[in-house]
Design a protein around this motif. Structure first.
Motif, PDB file in Angstrom:
ATOM      1  N   CYS A 338      38.006  62.503   2.980  1.00 38.96           N
ATOM      2  CA  CYS A 338      38.525  63.742   3.544  1.00 38.96           C
ATOM      3  C   CYS A 338      37.731  64.938   3.030  1.00 38.96           C
ATOM      4  O   CYS A 338      37.624  65.156   1.819  1.00 38.96           O
ATOM      5  N   ASP A 339      37.201  65.697   3.952  1.00 34.78           N
ATOM      6  CA  ASP A 339      36.620  66.989   3.630  1.00 34.78           C
ATOM      7  C   ASP A 339      37.779  67.963   3.395  1.00 34.78           C
ATOM      8  O   ASP A 339      38.599  68.192   4.288  1.00 34.78           O
ATOM      9  N   VAL A 340      37.867  68.501   2.188  1.00 31.00           N
ATOM     10  CA  VAL A 340      38.976  69.393   1.852  1.00 31.00           C
ATOM     11  C   VAL A 340      38.497  70.831   1.666  1.00 31.00           C
ATOM     12  O   VAL A 340      39.155  71.631   1.005  1.00 31.00           O
ATOM     13  N   SER A 341      37.365  71.153   2.243  1.00 30.78           N
ATOM     14  CA  SER A 341      36.919  72.543   2.197  1.00 30.78           C
ATOM     15  C   SER A 341      37.871  73.408   3.010  1.00 30.78           C
ATOM     16  O   SER A 341      38.687  72.902   3.800  1.00 30.78           O
ATOM     17  N   GLY A 342      37.769  74.692   2.845  1.00 36.75           N
ATOM     18  CA  GLY A 342      38.760  75.598   3.414  1.00 36.75           C
ATOM     19  C   GLY A 342      38.970  75.457   4.902  1.00 36.75           C
ATOM     20  O   GLY A 342      40.097  75.566   5.395  1.00 36.75           O
ATOM     21  N   SER A 343      37.912  75.157   5.667  1.00 32.92           N
ATOM     22  CA  SER A 343      38.026  75.122   7.125  1.00 32.92           C
ATOM     23  C   SER A 343      38.840  73.943   7.628  1.00 32.92           C
ATOM     24  O   SER A 343      39.383  73.980   8.737  1.00 32.92           O
ATOM     25  N   VAL A 344      38.928  72.866   6.865  1.00 32.72           N
ATOM     26  CA  VAL A 344      39.627  71.659   7.325  1.00 32.72           C
ATOM     27  C   VAL A 344      40.699  71.197   6.343  1.00 32.72           C
ATOM     28  O   VAL A 344      41.173  70.069   6.412  1.00 32.72           O
ATOM     29  N   ALA A 345      41.099  72.048   5.421  1.00 32.10           N
ATOM     30  CA  ALA A 345      42.044  71.642   4.377  1.00 32.10           C
ATOM     31  C   ALA A 345      43.384  71.209   4.963  1.00 32.10           C
ATOM     32  O   ALA A 345      43.973  70.221   4.514  1.00 32.10           O
ATOM     33  N   ASN A 346      43.878  71.930   5.970  1.00 33.75           N
ATOM     34  CA  ASN A 346      45.173  71.562   6.547  1.00 33.75           C
ATOM     35  C   ASN A 346      45.123  70.201   7.214  1.00 33.75           C
ATOM     36  O   ASN A 346      46.072  69.414   7.139  1.00 33.75           O
ATOM     37  N   TYR A 347      44.018  69.904   7.895  1.00 36.26           N
ATOM     38  CA  TYR A 347      43.889  68.600   8.539  1.00 36.26           C
ATOM     39  C   TYR A 347      43.895  67.482   7.493  1.00 36.26           C
ATOM     40  O   TYR A 347      44.536  66.451   7.671  1.00 36.26           O
ATOM     41  N   ALA A 348      43.159  67.701   6.405  1.00 40.66           N
ATOM     42  CA  ALA A 348      43.127  66.689   5.341  1.00 40.66           C
ATOM     43  C   ALA A 348      44.506  66.498   4.729  1.00 40.66           C
ATOM     44  O   ALA A 348      44.915  65.371   4.416  1.00 40.66           O
ATOM     45  N   ARG A 349      45.254  67.583   4.588  1.00 38.26           N
ATOM     46  CA  ARG A 349      46.602  67.509   4.016  1.00 38.26           C
ATOM     47  C   ARG A 349      47.466  66.519   4.790  1.00 38.26           C
ATOM     48  O   ARG A 349      48.094  65.625   4.229  1.00 38.26           O
ATOM     49  N   PHE A 350      47.457  66.652   6.100  1.00 37.62           N
ATOM     50  CA  PHE A 350      48.366  65.840   6.898  1.00 37.62           C
ATOM     51  C   PHE A 350      47.817  64.445   7.153  1.00 37.62           C
ATOM     52  O   PHE A 350      48.591  63.514   7.349  1.00 37.62           O
ATOM     53  N   MET A 351      46.502  64.255   7.140  1.00 34.90           N
ATOM     54  CA  MET A 351      45.994  62.902   7.271  1.00 34.90           C
ATOM     55  C   MET A 351      46.306  62.083   6.019  1.00 34.90           C
ATOM     56  O   MET A 351      46.711  60.919   6.096  1.00 34.90           O
ATOM     57  N   LEU A 352      46.136  62.676   4.846  1.00 31.90           N
ATOM     58  CA  LEU A 352      46.499  61.978   3.611  1.00 31.90           C
ATOM     59  C   LEU A 352      47.991  61.655   3.587  1.00 31.90           C
ATOM     60  O   LEU A 352      48.404  60.563   3.185  1.00 31.90           O
ATOM     61  N   THR A 424      37.790  49.335   6.864  1.00 32.17           N
ATOM     62  CA  THR A 424      37.745  50.447   7.824  1.00 32.17           C
ATOM     63  C   THR A 424      37.574  51.748   7.047  1.00 32.17           C
ATOM     64  O   THR A 424      38.312  52.011   6.086  1.00 32.17           O
ATOM     65  N   ILE A 425      36.596  52.534   7.456  1.00 31.87           N
ATOM     66  CA  ILE A 425      36.340  53.830   6.823  1.00 31.87           C
ATOM     67  C   ILE A 425      36.752  54.921   7.805  1.00 31.87           C
ATOM     68  O   ILE A 425      36.295  54.942   8.957  1.00 31.87           O
ATOM     69  N   ILE A 426      37.628  55.788   7.354  1.00 30.00           N
ATOM     70  CA  ILE A 426      38.038  56.951   8.157  1.00 30.00           C
ATOM     71  C   ILE A 426      37.468  58.197   7.505  1.00 30.00           C
ATOM     72  O   ILE A 426      37.727  58.462   6.323  1.00 30.00           O
ATOM     73  N   ILE A 427      36.708  58.936   8.259  1.00 27.10           N
ATOM     74  CA  ILE A 427      36.113  60.180   7.755  1.00 27.10           C
ATOM     75  C   ILE A 427      36.743  61.331   8.520  1.00 27.10           C
ATOM     76  O   ILE A 427      36.723  61.356   9.757  1.00 27.10           O
ATOM     77  N   LEU A 428      37.321  62.261   7.800  1.00 31.66           N
ATOM     78  CA  LEU A 428      37.869  63.469   8.415  1.00 31.66           C
ATOM     79  C   LEU A 428      37.025  64.654   7.985  1.00 31.66           C
ATOM     80  O   LEU A 428      36.961  64.985   6.801  1.00 31.66           O
ATOM     81  N   GLY A 429      36.371  65.284   8.929  1.00 33.05           N
ATOM     82  CA  GLY A 429      35.538  66.428   8.593  1.00 33.05           C
ATOM     83  C   GLY A 429      34.886  67.013   9.827  1.00 33.05           C
ATOM     84  O   GLY A 429      34.809  66.372  10.877  1.00 33.05           O
ATOM     85  N   ASP A 430      34.409  68.245   9.699  1.00 37.44           N
ATOM     86  CA  ASP A 430      33.777  68.921  10.835  1.00 37.44           C
ATOM     87  C   ASP A 430      32.272  68.729  10.874  1.00 37.44           C
ATOM     88  O   ASP A 430      31.597  69.291  11.738  1.00 37.44           O
ATOM     89  N   SER A 431      31.705  67.948   9.931  1.00 34.95           N
ATOM     90  CA  SER A 431      30.273  67.603   9.843  1.00 34.95           C
ATOM     91  C   SER A 431      29.386  68.818   9.591  1.00 34.95           C
ATOM     92  O   SER A 431      28.164  68.721   9.744  1.00 34.95           O
ATOM     93  N   LEU A 456      36.915  61.445  12.485  1.00 39.79           N
ATOM     94  CA  LEU A 456      37.873  62.361  13.098  1.00 39.79           C
ATOM     95  C   LEU A 456      37.404  63.787  12.855  1.00 39.79           C
ATOM     96  O   LEU A 456      37.345  64.235  11.709  1.00 39.79           O
ATOM     97  N   ASN A 457      37.066  64.465  13.931  1.00 41.91           N
ATOM     98  CA  ASN A 457      36.547  65.823  13.828  1.00 41.91           C
ATOM     99  C   ASN A 457      37.603  66.794  14.332  1.00 41.91           C
ATOM    100  O   ASN A 457      38.025  66.706  15.495  1.00 41.91           O
TER     101      ASN A 457
END
Length: 502
Positions: A338-352, A424-431, A456-457
């Motif tokens: 999970c990319d937890v940088s500011g732009s995607v922090a909320n998405y990472a919160r709920f995926m975790l 299975t590898i799940i990557i959450l981030g905006d790349s 998951l972008n």
């Protein structure tokens, strides 16, 4: 009575208790056997036929008590106030109807009339006595005889029978379809409709005529009817509010939940986080229930021709046993990055939150967080409750400039030896890599070793290759690339993750 039970089952479904057609028929057969006379017996019997899980049984108890609560039409006559009212007669609410002075008019004993006079004095002090909404003083006529009411609602109010009054309110509510109430602002509308259905217009006409009468007994009756009419309006308003809680509260909540499932998580206000967390747990529970079941042998569906031919080779090609394609449940070993940088922090919160809520069907989830350097946070979630773990993850790892190349290098060093063809590898981030080295060759190495790589972008697809985004390079080494910026997207992706076709 069939309509009553059907409405009750509708209320249960509205409260998210799953009731099939067969269970509905079982409930009708149950009511046919036990009847409606014994309330406790009816509740116990229906609780065996309708709810299934412990949560559903608790919800059933609440709905039953709300739905079958005819004795709630009693106003302030509960507890100490009710005892006081019994001592002094009627003070703004009909009495129990068991005393000698609980007749329909005519001569009444002095105590009820004195209690009514005291009630009128209190009503004047509160300024609550109205006919058309204007404050007006009432003449204290003192105790004495009262005339007989002529309107149907007036007779019912003077009858002092809670049961008949409750049934009349419930019947009027059924006539105006109060169960169709959807929003709380309709409370006044349905209150007026029920009062009109019960005969408010005729009662108001009678009260106006009695007020203008010169006969003291008729004027006393007019004042008593007006007081009881105002009391009845409060009881009807409470009844409508209970019906709203029973029939519309869950519907309104579901509408809001459906909206939050579809809205972008980046646009969700902080005050809605608690509700979204509940939605996440509910979605995860539904998926866990769906995919934790054991594999079944299907006797219908799509024919599995290769398996059928192989199985019948012993019969010289004669087809005796048919084999059908079935859906098997896969319990994947999941690595979540999970990319937890500011732009995607909320998405990472709920995926975790979502992944850890699926512990029953995904027992081997290892989670990693990064903005630049990557670190495993699996033990952090094991030692803390999920809210504290997510907060600590975002606090400790959300700083720094995003560097996907460094994150992939760290992940390879930590996990490459633990990966196999069930991983299975799940990557959450905006790349978005801040124009750093993308290190796509590491992702290719992971692609060759793992069963699936799902990216998951949270950004829309038309932004995937704009600016410093590296989605074009990374998507070549992913089995599945999805836009995922809402709970609905997340539920679909995880549902597909748990299901494979044999």
């Amino acid at each position: 009575m069939d309509r009553t039970l059907a409405n009750f089952i509708g209320a249960l479904r509205n409260a998210e208790i799953r009731i099939s057609t067969a269970e509905t028929l079982d409930a009708f057969n149950t009511v046919e056997l036990v009847g409606y006379t014994d309330r406790d017996l009816l509740k116990r019997s229906l609780s065996l036929a309708l709810p299934k899980t412990r949560d559903e049984k608790e919800t059933f108890d609440t709905c039953f008590d709300r739905f079958f609560s005819f004795d709630d039409i009693r106003g302030a006559r509960t507890g100490a106030q009710g005892d006081a009212a019994e001592d002094s007669g009627s003070e703004g609410a009909p009495a129990d109807g068991e005393g000698d002075g609980a007749g329909g008019g005519g001569e009444q004993t002095g105590e009820p009339r004195q209690g009514a006079a005291q009630g009128r004095r209190k009503s004047r002090q509160r300024g609550a006595s109205t006919l058309t909404g204007e404050q007006e003083a009432e003449e204290d006529l003192g105790p004495g005889a009262m005339a007989e009411p002529h309107s149907a609602l007036g007779k019912l109010l003077m009858l002092d029978s809670k049961v008949e009054l409750s049934m009349s309110v419930a019947g009027a509510g059924e006539a105006v379809n109060v169960r169709e109430i959807q929003v709380f602002t309709q409370k006044g509308l349905y209150t007026r409709r029920i009062m009109d259905e019960m005969g408010l217009a005729e009662l108001n006409g009678e009260i106006g005529a009695l007020r203008d009468s010169r006969a003291i007994p008729e004027r006393r009756l007019g004042q008593e009817l007006k007081k009881r009419r105002d009391w009845l309006r409060e009881q009807v308003r409470d009844y409508v509010e209970r019906q709203f809680l029973l029939h519309a509260d869950a519907t309104g909540r579901r509408l809001r939940e459906e909206l939050l499932r579809k809205v972008k998580l980046s646009n969700v206000e902080h005050r809605s986080f608690r509700l979204i967390q509940e939605i996440v747990f509910k979605m995860a529970k539904r998926l866990a229930t769906m995919y934790a079941r054991r594999k079944k042998v299907f006797k219908r569906g799509q024919l599995n021709v290769p398996r059928t031919l192989r199985h019948n080779l012993a019969y010289d090609g004669a087809i005796f046993d048919l084999k059908w394609k079935s859906v098997k449940i896969d319990r994947p070993r999941v690595f979540a990055i999970c990319d937890v940088s500011g732009s995607v922090a909320n998405y990472a919160r709920f995926m975790l939150m979502f992944l850890y809520s699926l512990e029953a069907v995904m027992p081997k989830v290892r989670s990693f967080a990064f903005s630049s350097d990557l670190a495993e946070v699996t033990e952090l979630f094991e030692r803390n409750n999920i809210e504290d773990a997510i907060a600590k993850t975002l606090r400790d790892y959300s700083g720094g400039s995003t560097d996907y190349g460094q994150a992939f290098q760290d992940f390879k060093r930590l996990c490459l030896d633990d990966m196999d063809n069930r991983t299975t590898i799940i990557i959450l981030g905006d790349s978005r890599n801040n124009y750093g080295e993308p290190r796509a060759e590491i992702l290719k190495e992971l692609y060759d070793r793992a069963k699936r790589i799902i990216w998951l972008n949270p950004e829309s697809r038309n932004s995937w290759n704009v600016g410093d985004a590296e989605m074009r390079r990374y998507s070549a080494y992913c089995h599945q690339v999805e836009e995922c910026n809402s709970l609905m997207h997340l539920e679909r992706v995880v549902g597909n993750l748990l299901k494979t076709v044999a």
